[in-house]
Design a protein around this motif. Structure first.
Motif, PDB file in Angstrom:
ATOM      1  N   UNK A 105       0.832  -1.204   0.000  1.00 28.50           N
ATOM      2  CA  UNK A 105       0.000   0.000   0.000  1.00 28.50           C
ATOM      3  C   UNK A 105       0.870   1.259   0.000  1.00 28.50           C
ATOM      4  N   UNK A 106       1.902   1.258   0.844  1.00 24.69           N
ATOM      5  CA  UNK A 106       2.815   2.406   0.899  1.00 24.69           C
ATOM      6  C   UNK A 106       3.614   2.511  -0.401  1.00 24.69           C
ATOM      7  N   UNK A 107       3.987   1.380  -0.973  1.00 26.08           N
ATOM      8  CA  UNK A 107       4.724   1.393  -2.239  1.00 26.08           C
ATOM      9  C   UNK A 107       3.932   2.108  -3.326  1.00 26.08           C
ATOM     10  N   UNK A 108       2.619   1.837  -3.381  1.00 29.58           N
ATOM     11  CA  UNK A 108       1.791   2.497  -4.394  1.00 29.58           C
ATOM     12  C   UNK A 108       1.785   4.008  -4.199  1.00 29.58           C
ATOM     13  N   UNK A 116       1.932   8.258   5.926  1.00 29.03           N
ATOM     14  CA  UNK A 116       2.303   7.732   4.608  1.00 29.03           C
ATOM     15  C   UNK A 116       1.207   7.969   3.580  1.00 29.03           C
ATOM     16  N   UNK A 117       0.074   8.520   3.995  1.00 26.88           N
ATOM     17  CA  UNK A 117      -0.957   8.951   3.049  1.00 26.88           C
ATOM     18  C   UNK A 117      -0.858  10.440   2.771  1.00 26.88           C
ATOM     19  N   UNK A 118      -0.721  11.232   3.838  1.00 29.03           N
ATOM     20  CA  UNK A 118      -0.736  12.694   3.702  1.00 29.03           C
ATOM     21  C   UNK A 118       0.551  13.213   3.049  1.00 29.03           C
ATOM     22  N   UNK A 119       1.709  12.703   3.457  1.00 30.42           N
ATOM     23  CA  UNK A 119       2.980  13.208   2.902  1.00 30.42           C
ATOM     24  C   UNK A 119       3.078  12.943   1.394  1.00 30.42           C
ATOM     25  N   UNK A 146      -0.375   4.054  17.092  1.00 32.65           N
ATOM     26  CA  UNK A 146       0.831   4.129  16.281  1.00 32.65           C
ATOM     27  C   UNK A 146       0.548   3.754  14.830  1.00 32.65           C
ATOM     28  N   UNK A 147      -0.211   2.668  14.647  1.00 34.47           N
ATOM     29  CA  UNK A 147      -0.544   2.235  13.294  1.00 34.47           C
ATOM     30  C   UNK A 147      -1.352   3.276  12.542  1.00 34.47           C
ATOM     31  N   UNK A 148      -2.309   3.879  13.248  1.00 33.17           N
ATOM     32  CA  UNK A 148      -3.131   4.912  12.613  1.00 33.17           C
ATOM     33  C   UNK A 148      -2.280   6.134  12.270  1.00 33.17           C
ATOM     34  N   UNK A 149      -1.374   6.518  13.156  1.00 30.22           N
ATOM     35  CA  UNK A 149      -0.519   7.684  12.913  1.00 30.22           C
ATOM     36  C   UNK A 149       0.384   7.470  11.702  1.00 30.22           C
TER      37      UNK A 149
END
Length: 310
Positions: free
Chosen positions: A107-110, A207-210, A199-202
């Motif tokens: 997900x982060x890779x995308x 990694x979505x907003x940046x 922590x997971x939510x943060x």
């Protein structure tokens, strides 16, 4: 009995409790989606590799995106199909955390690949004369490799800590796959589980907003550059090279928004789970469709490839 001993533990994936009478229909629907994702992305991968007119940085990153989408859906959908077809709802401790790592890492890779693709469009439109010199094959590989490696390292600390929480011998997870938050909520309640949720939510928000901010910044510069083009045809041509990428970005972040709202709003569990499943399917399903119909070079390459095969 709760303990952190992983050797004998299994997770029970609850799935969709309210849809137990529709397991066969769910199997057919998700199998169809999975086949469409595999075929659509396989076509994109094939034409980008075979057609020399697509050997450009933009399509090299599109190739990475298609490979990613195949891997991303393969981490979740096959297990879901087994759940619907054979009621195989248990998954081993290690299997669960491997699935969790793969799902969140990809997900982060995308998100990072979409940033790289936005940068590619920025250089192509705002610095067209320097584009061949800046976006060399070596630079393209470095950018793609950086996105993959960074994204696959980010989830490691959180998932490692989550695996050390206390779980029962058979832990009921209210989801169709081992999503991080669903597994943490299924852990034996203690302060560490609450901290892992936070922590997971943060990290998920970061990694979505940046990446979204970086994509937005790229397109602000692109719009400013395009507005300086005097001819209407030139402006339309410049914008047309970005339309496919913008649609993909919109689809990706729309599905994230749906998943986020489902966590924050008091809704039935089945709808909550379905919103997360939509996130895992929507973008990989639509990406090849968007690029096939919106990008003229890809559309032409696909038509040529199909014609030659026939």
């Amino acid at each position: 009995s709760c303990s952190s001993n992983a050797s004998t533990k299994v997770f029970f994936l609850v799935g969709f409790p309210a849809l137990q009478d529709f397991q066969t229909l769910l199997f057919i629907v998700f199998l169809l989606f999975y086949l469409l994702i595999l075929v659509g992305n396989a076509v994109i991968i094939t034409v980008v590799v075979v057609d020399h007119t697509l050997h450009k940085p933009m399509y090299f990153f599109l190739l990475n995106l298609s490979v990613l989408d195949v891997l991303f859906t393969t981490t979740t959908i096959p297990k879901m199909l087994l759940m619907f077809l054979a009621n195989a709802k248990t998954i081993s401790f290690r299997g669960c955390f491997l699935q969790m790592y793969s799902f969140h890492g990809l997900t982060v890779t995308e998100a990072l690949l979409l940033v790289v693709m936005a940068y590619d469009r920025y250089v192509a439109i705002c610095n067209p004369l320097r584009y061949p010199a800046k976006m060399t094959r070596r630079v393209n590989i470095q950018l793609a490799a950086s996105a993959w490696i960074t994204a696959l390292l980010i989830p490691v600390p959180v998932i490692t800590q989550t695996s050390q929480l206390a779980y029962g011998e058979t832990t009921r997870v209210h989801h169709c796959f081992c999503d991080h938050l669903a597994v943490v909520q299924a852990a034996c309640s203690d302060f560490r589980a609450d901290f892992q949720t936070f922590l997971g939510f943060s990290i998920a928000m970061t990694v979505s907003v940046v990446p979204l901010s970086l994509v937005t910044l790229s397109y602000v510069h692109i719009i400013l550059c395009v507005l300086k083009i005097k001819s209407k045809e030139g402006r339309l041509k410049a914008f047309s090279t970005c339309s496919s990428h913008l649609l993909v970005v919109g689809t990706y972040y729309f599905s994230i928004a749906v998943a986020y709202v489902s966590y924050r709003v008091d809704i039935p569990m089945d709808i909550h789970v379905m919103s997360n499943v939509v996130f895992s399917i929507l973008t990989p399903l639509l990406n090849p469709i968007i690029y096939t119909f919106r990008n003229m070079e890809v559309k032409s390459a696909v038509k040529k490839f199909i014609f030659l095969k026939i």
